[in-house]
Every structure is written in structure tokens, then in C-alpha cells.
Design a protein around this motif. Structure first.
Motif, mmCIF file in Angstrom:
data_model
loop_
_atom_site.group_PDB
_atom_site.id
_atom_site.type_symbol
_atom_site.label_atom_id
_atom_site.label_comp_id
_atom_site.label_asym_id
_atom_site.label_seq_id
_atom_site.Cartn_x
_atom_site.Cartn_y
_atom_site.Cartn_z
ATOM 1 N N ASP A 215 -1.457 11.807 18.159
ATOM 2 C CA ASP A 215 -1.773 10.489 18.694
ATOM 3 C C ASP A 215 -1.652 9.450 17.585
ATOM 4 N N PHE A 216 -1.334 8.232 17.984
ATOM 5 C CA PHE A 216 -1.131 7.176 17.001
ATOM 6 C C PHE A 216 -2.008 5.970 17.308
ATOM 7 N N GLU A 217 -2.333 5.258 16.251
ATOM 8 C CA GLU A 217 -3.019 3.976 16.372
ATOM 9 C C GLU A 217 -1.972 2.870 16.277
ATOM 10 N N ASN A 247 -1.617 7.087 11.831
ATOM 11 C CA ASN A 247 -2.729 8.010 12.072
ATOM 12 C C ASN A 247 -3.117 8.632 10.736
ATOM 13 N N ASP A 248 -4.078 9.514 10.737
ATOM 14 C CA ASP A 248 -4.570 10.091 9.477
ATOM 15 C C ASP A 248 -3.486 10.900 8.774
#
Length: 367
Positions: A215-217, A247-248
Motif C-alpha cells: 500500500d502507498f501513501e 511507504n515505509d
């Protein structure tokens, strides 16, 4: 009538003399920010250049590029051509469905053959027999969506892609056209939007046997983006908005850039300095670079990917970083293909040749 002629003559003479002196004393510009290109400079005067005719040819380009108030006159010309004459295109560009797009050229077999022969040479010299899986994907211009429904001339994309992939039978082809829509491209530029191509990254990874996409921000760049077509078009247009995904995992990656001299420079995945420069799209992997290495210390496997790419790969590669311990991006417009083996190990790798139709149909910049 005599007074009218005198006034007209004086007015014309004043304008002519003013422009003449402005041209003499005006400092030459090196770059057109609106057109996103280098401007012609004063050619060297020599007996050889005069006799060959190159001096006058280059001098004509120089005077056109350095003419005073050039951008203003370009806007007037665009307005007249489209609003007064009613032509649908200006400078080879047209506006449709909220997008500026470039008129497609016909397929140039010389160019596509050159690209296919170069890719074959790279494969035979560096990859063949090294237990690597080789893939090919062609990225269509947004004309493949815009042109058919609006009646503009364009490439026969089916035939173009069919011919090109048949010339490289040792590569497995990955089709992405069914995933693309007009909304996936910037309105004022030729490139695709990163936030819209996560499904394309997944398609590539699935076809290469690795389906890990996290998942991405979504982040929004607070700088308006006027793409390469905006300035060339000539008329004022609304800017695009650039969004970039993090993302992290991406934040933990290390990115090393190698310039055309082979010097390594560490930088971030997204170059915020270039995001506020002359071309904000260079935010993605710092724009045009000969060689880039993305290392993921948190990768679930030791698999590596090598991508031969053009500028479309800059926004795509970060989306695939989670799936590989290392991704190497190679741009053979800026590094000789014969030198690649000095920097890249091709053994036991996934290798993707990913290029736009625009570059394949004008491929002489690849070397």
C-alpha cells in the motif's frame, strides 16, 4: 494620402530599427523554459561553414530561437491559427478532452529496426546464456486513446507493437494497453501519472513471477506542473498536479545515481530539489540519469531486476522496489550500451525492456 504614407513609413522604420538594436544588444538565452528545450546559439563563422551552407542554416535557427519577445509572438500565432483560422492543431499539437497531445508520426521502420537491432545486440553480448528471464513492454502514447475517437491521424498501434515484438522473439511480451485510460496521463505532458499506474506495476510483477506490491501513501507536490506540451502548444492552459507515492519500504531504500562519467552519487527516491526546477517530473528518480541502483534492505527475497528504460520508467520503478532486493535502471540514451557490462551483472536476473512508442519511433538517441 502623403501624410498617411509618411506616418506608415516612420512607424515601420521605428519598429524595424528598434527590433534591430534589441537583437544586437539582447543577451542570448540558452534554454526555453516554456518549450523545455535548449535554444540555438550563434553558429561559428568559418569559410567551411559558409561554403557548405551550414552557417546560414544554423543562423536561421539561431535568429528564430533568439527573436525578442519570442514567447509572446508564439502565443499570438497560436491564438490566430486556432481561434481565427479554426485549425485544430498548432506546432504539431492539438487539444482534445482536456488534454494536449502531439500528432503521431507514421511508423518509421528505420527507427524501429535500429532499436530492435540494438536490443538484440545487448541481449547477445550481455544476457544470453546467463540464466536470466527477459521481458519486453511497449508503452503507447496517449494518442492511442485520444485519436481513434476524435478522428486525428495516429500510429497504427496494433501493427506497431505487433511488428516490434515479433522482431525480438527471445523476449516475453507484457501487454499493458488494456490497463491504460486517458486519465492515467498528465493533461499537459506525455508521461503517465504515478498514482494511476500501480495496476501496471502489479501486472509487470505478476508476469515476472513476483506479485508483491504494498500500500502507498499519496503525496501532493505543492508546485503546479506545466508539462512539456504546455509551452509548446502556445496557448495558456491549466497546470497539472503531481502526486507521488511513498511507504515505509520506499523510505528505507537507498538510491545511487551514476552519471555519464560513472561517478556514484547517493540521493533520495524523489528529488525535491528538481521538483521545483525547470521540469517538476524530474522529481521521480531525479530525471534523466545514465544508471540508477535502488537497494531494498527489507526485501523478502534476493531477486534482482534490471530495467532498460526511458523517462516513463522513472515513476514506475519505485512502485516495484518492494519486490526486489535491487533494481538497476539503465538508460542507453546516456550510457553506451557497449559499456553496460562494466557496471551491471546480468546473471540470474529479471530483465525488462520497457520503452514508449515515441522513443522507439525516434530511436537514434539510444546508443
Amino acid at each position: 494620402m502623403k501624410i498617411k504614407n509618411i506616418i506608415s513609413t516612420l512607424l515601420f522604420s521605428t519598429i524595424f530599427i528598434s527590433v534591430f538594436f534589441i537583437c544586437i544588444f539582447k543577451t542570448d538565452s540558452e534554454f526555453s523554459l516554456s518549450e523545455r528545450r535548449a535554444l540555438a546559439q550563434m553558429p561559428e563563422l568559418s569559410a567551411e561553414s559558409v561554403m557548405s551552407g551550414t552557417f546560414m542554416e544554423n543562423f536561421e535557427s539561431y535568429t528564430q530561437d533568439q527573436f525578442p519577445l519570442r514567447d509572446i509572438f508564439r502565443s499570438y500565432k497560436a491564438f490566430f491559427v486556432q481561434k481565427i483560422l479554426g485549425k485544430y492543431e498548432n506546432n504539431g499539437l492539438y487539444y482534445q478532452d482536456g488534454h494536449i497531445s502531439k500528432m503521431d508520426d507514421d511508423e518509421n521502420p528505420y527507427m524501429t529496426n535500429y532499436a530492435a537491432e540494438l536490443f538484440t545486440k545487448i541481449y547477445d553480448t550481455n544476457i544470453k546464456g546467463k540464466n536470466s528471464k527477459v521481458y519486453l513492454s511497449v508503452i503507447p502514447d496517449k494518442n492511442f486513446i485520444l485519436s481513434p475517437k476524435n478522428g486525428y491521424p495516429c500510429l497504427d498501434y496494433d501493427e506497431f507493437i505487433k511488428n516490434f515484438k515479433e522482431s525480438l522473439p527471445f523476449m516475453e511480451y507484457i501487454e499493458i494497453r488494456d490497463l491504460l485510460s486517458l486519465d492515467d496521463y498528465y493533461k499537459t505532458d506525455s508521461h503517465w501519472r504515478q498514482e494511476k499506474i500501480v495496476d501496471i506495476a502489479k501486472r509487470y510483477l505478476e508476469k515476472m513471477g513476483n506479485s508483491s506490491v504494498g500500500d502507498f501513501e499519496e503525496n501532493v507536490l505543492d508546485n503546479p506542473f506545466y508539462g512539456v506540451y504546455a509551452g509548446q502548444y502556445g496557448l495558456k492552459t491549466k497546470p497539472d498536479t503531481i502526486k507521488y507515492l511513498t511507504n515505509d519500504v520506499l523510505k528505507s531504500c537507498t538510491v545511487t545515481y551514476y552519471n555519464d562519467m560513472g561517478k556514484p552519487i547517493e540521493n533520495s527516491m524523489y528529488d525535491m530539489e528538481k521538483a521545483y526546477g525547470k521540469d517538476p517530473y524530474e522529481l521521480f528518480l531525479s530525471g534523466t540519469q545514465a544508471l540508477i541502483e535502488i537497494k531494498n534492505p527489507n526485501a523478502k527475497s534476493h531477486e534482482e531486476l534490471v530495467i532498460f528504460r526511458d523517462s516513463f520508467g522513472s515513476s514506475l520503478a519505485p512502485l516495484m522496489a518492494e519486490s526486489y532486493s535491487k533494481i538497476t535502471l539503465v538508460d542507453i540514451r546516456y550510457i553506451q550500451s557497449s559499456f553496460i557490462a562494466n557496471f551491471v551483472d546480468f546473471s540470474n536476473k529479471d530483465i525488462l525492456f520497457m520503452y514508449s512508442t515515441a522513443l522507439l519511433n525516434n530511436s537514434l538517441s539510444m546508443k
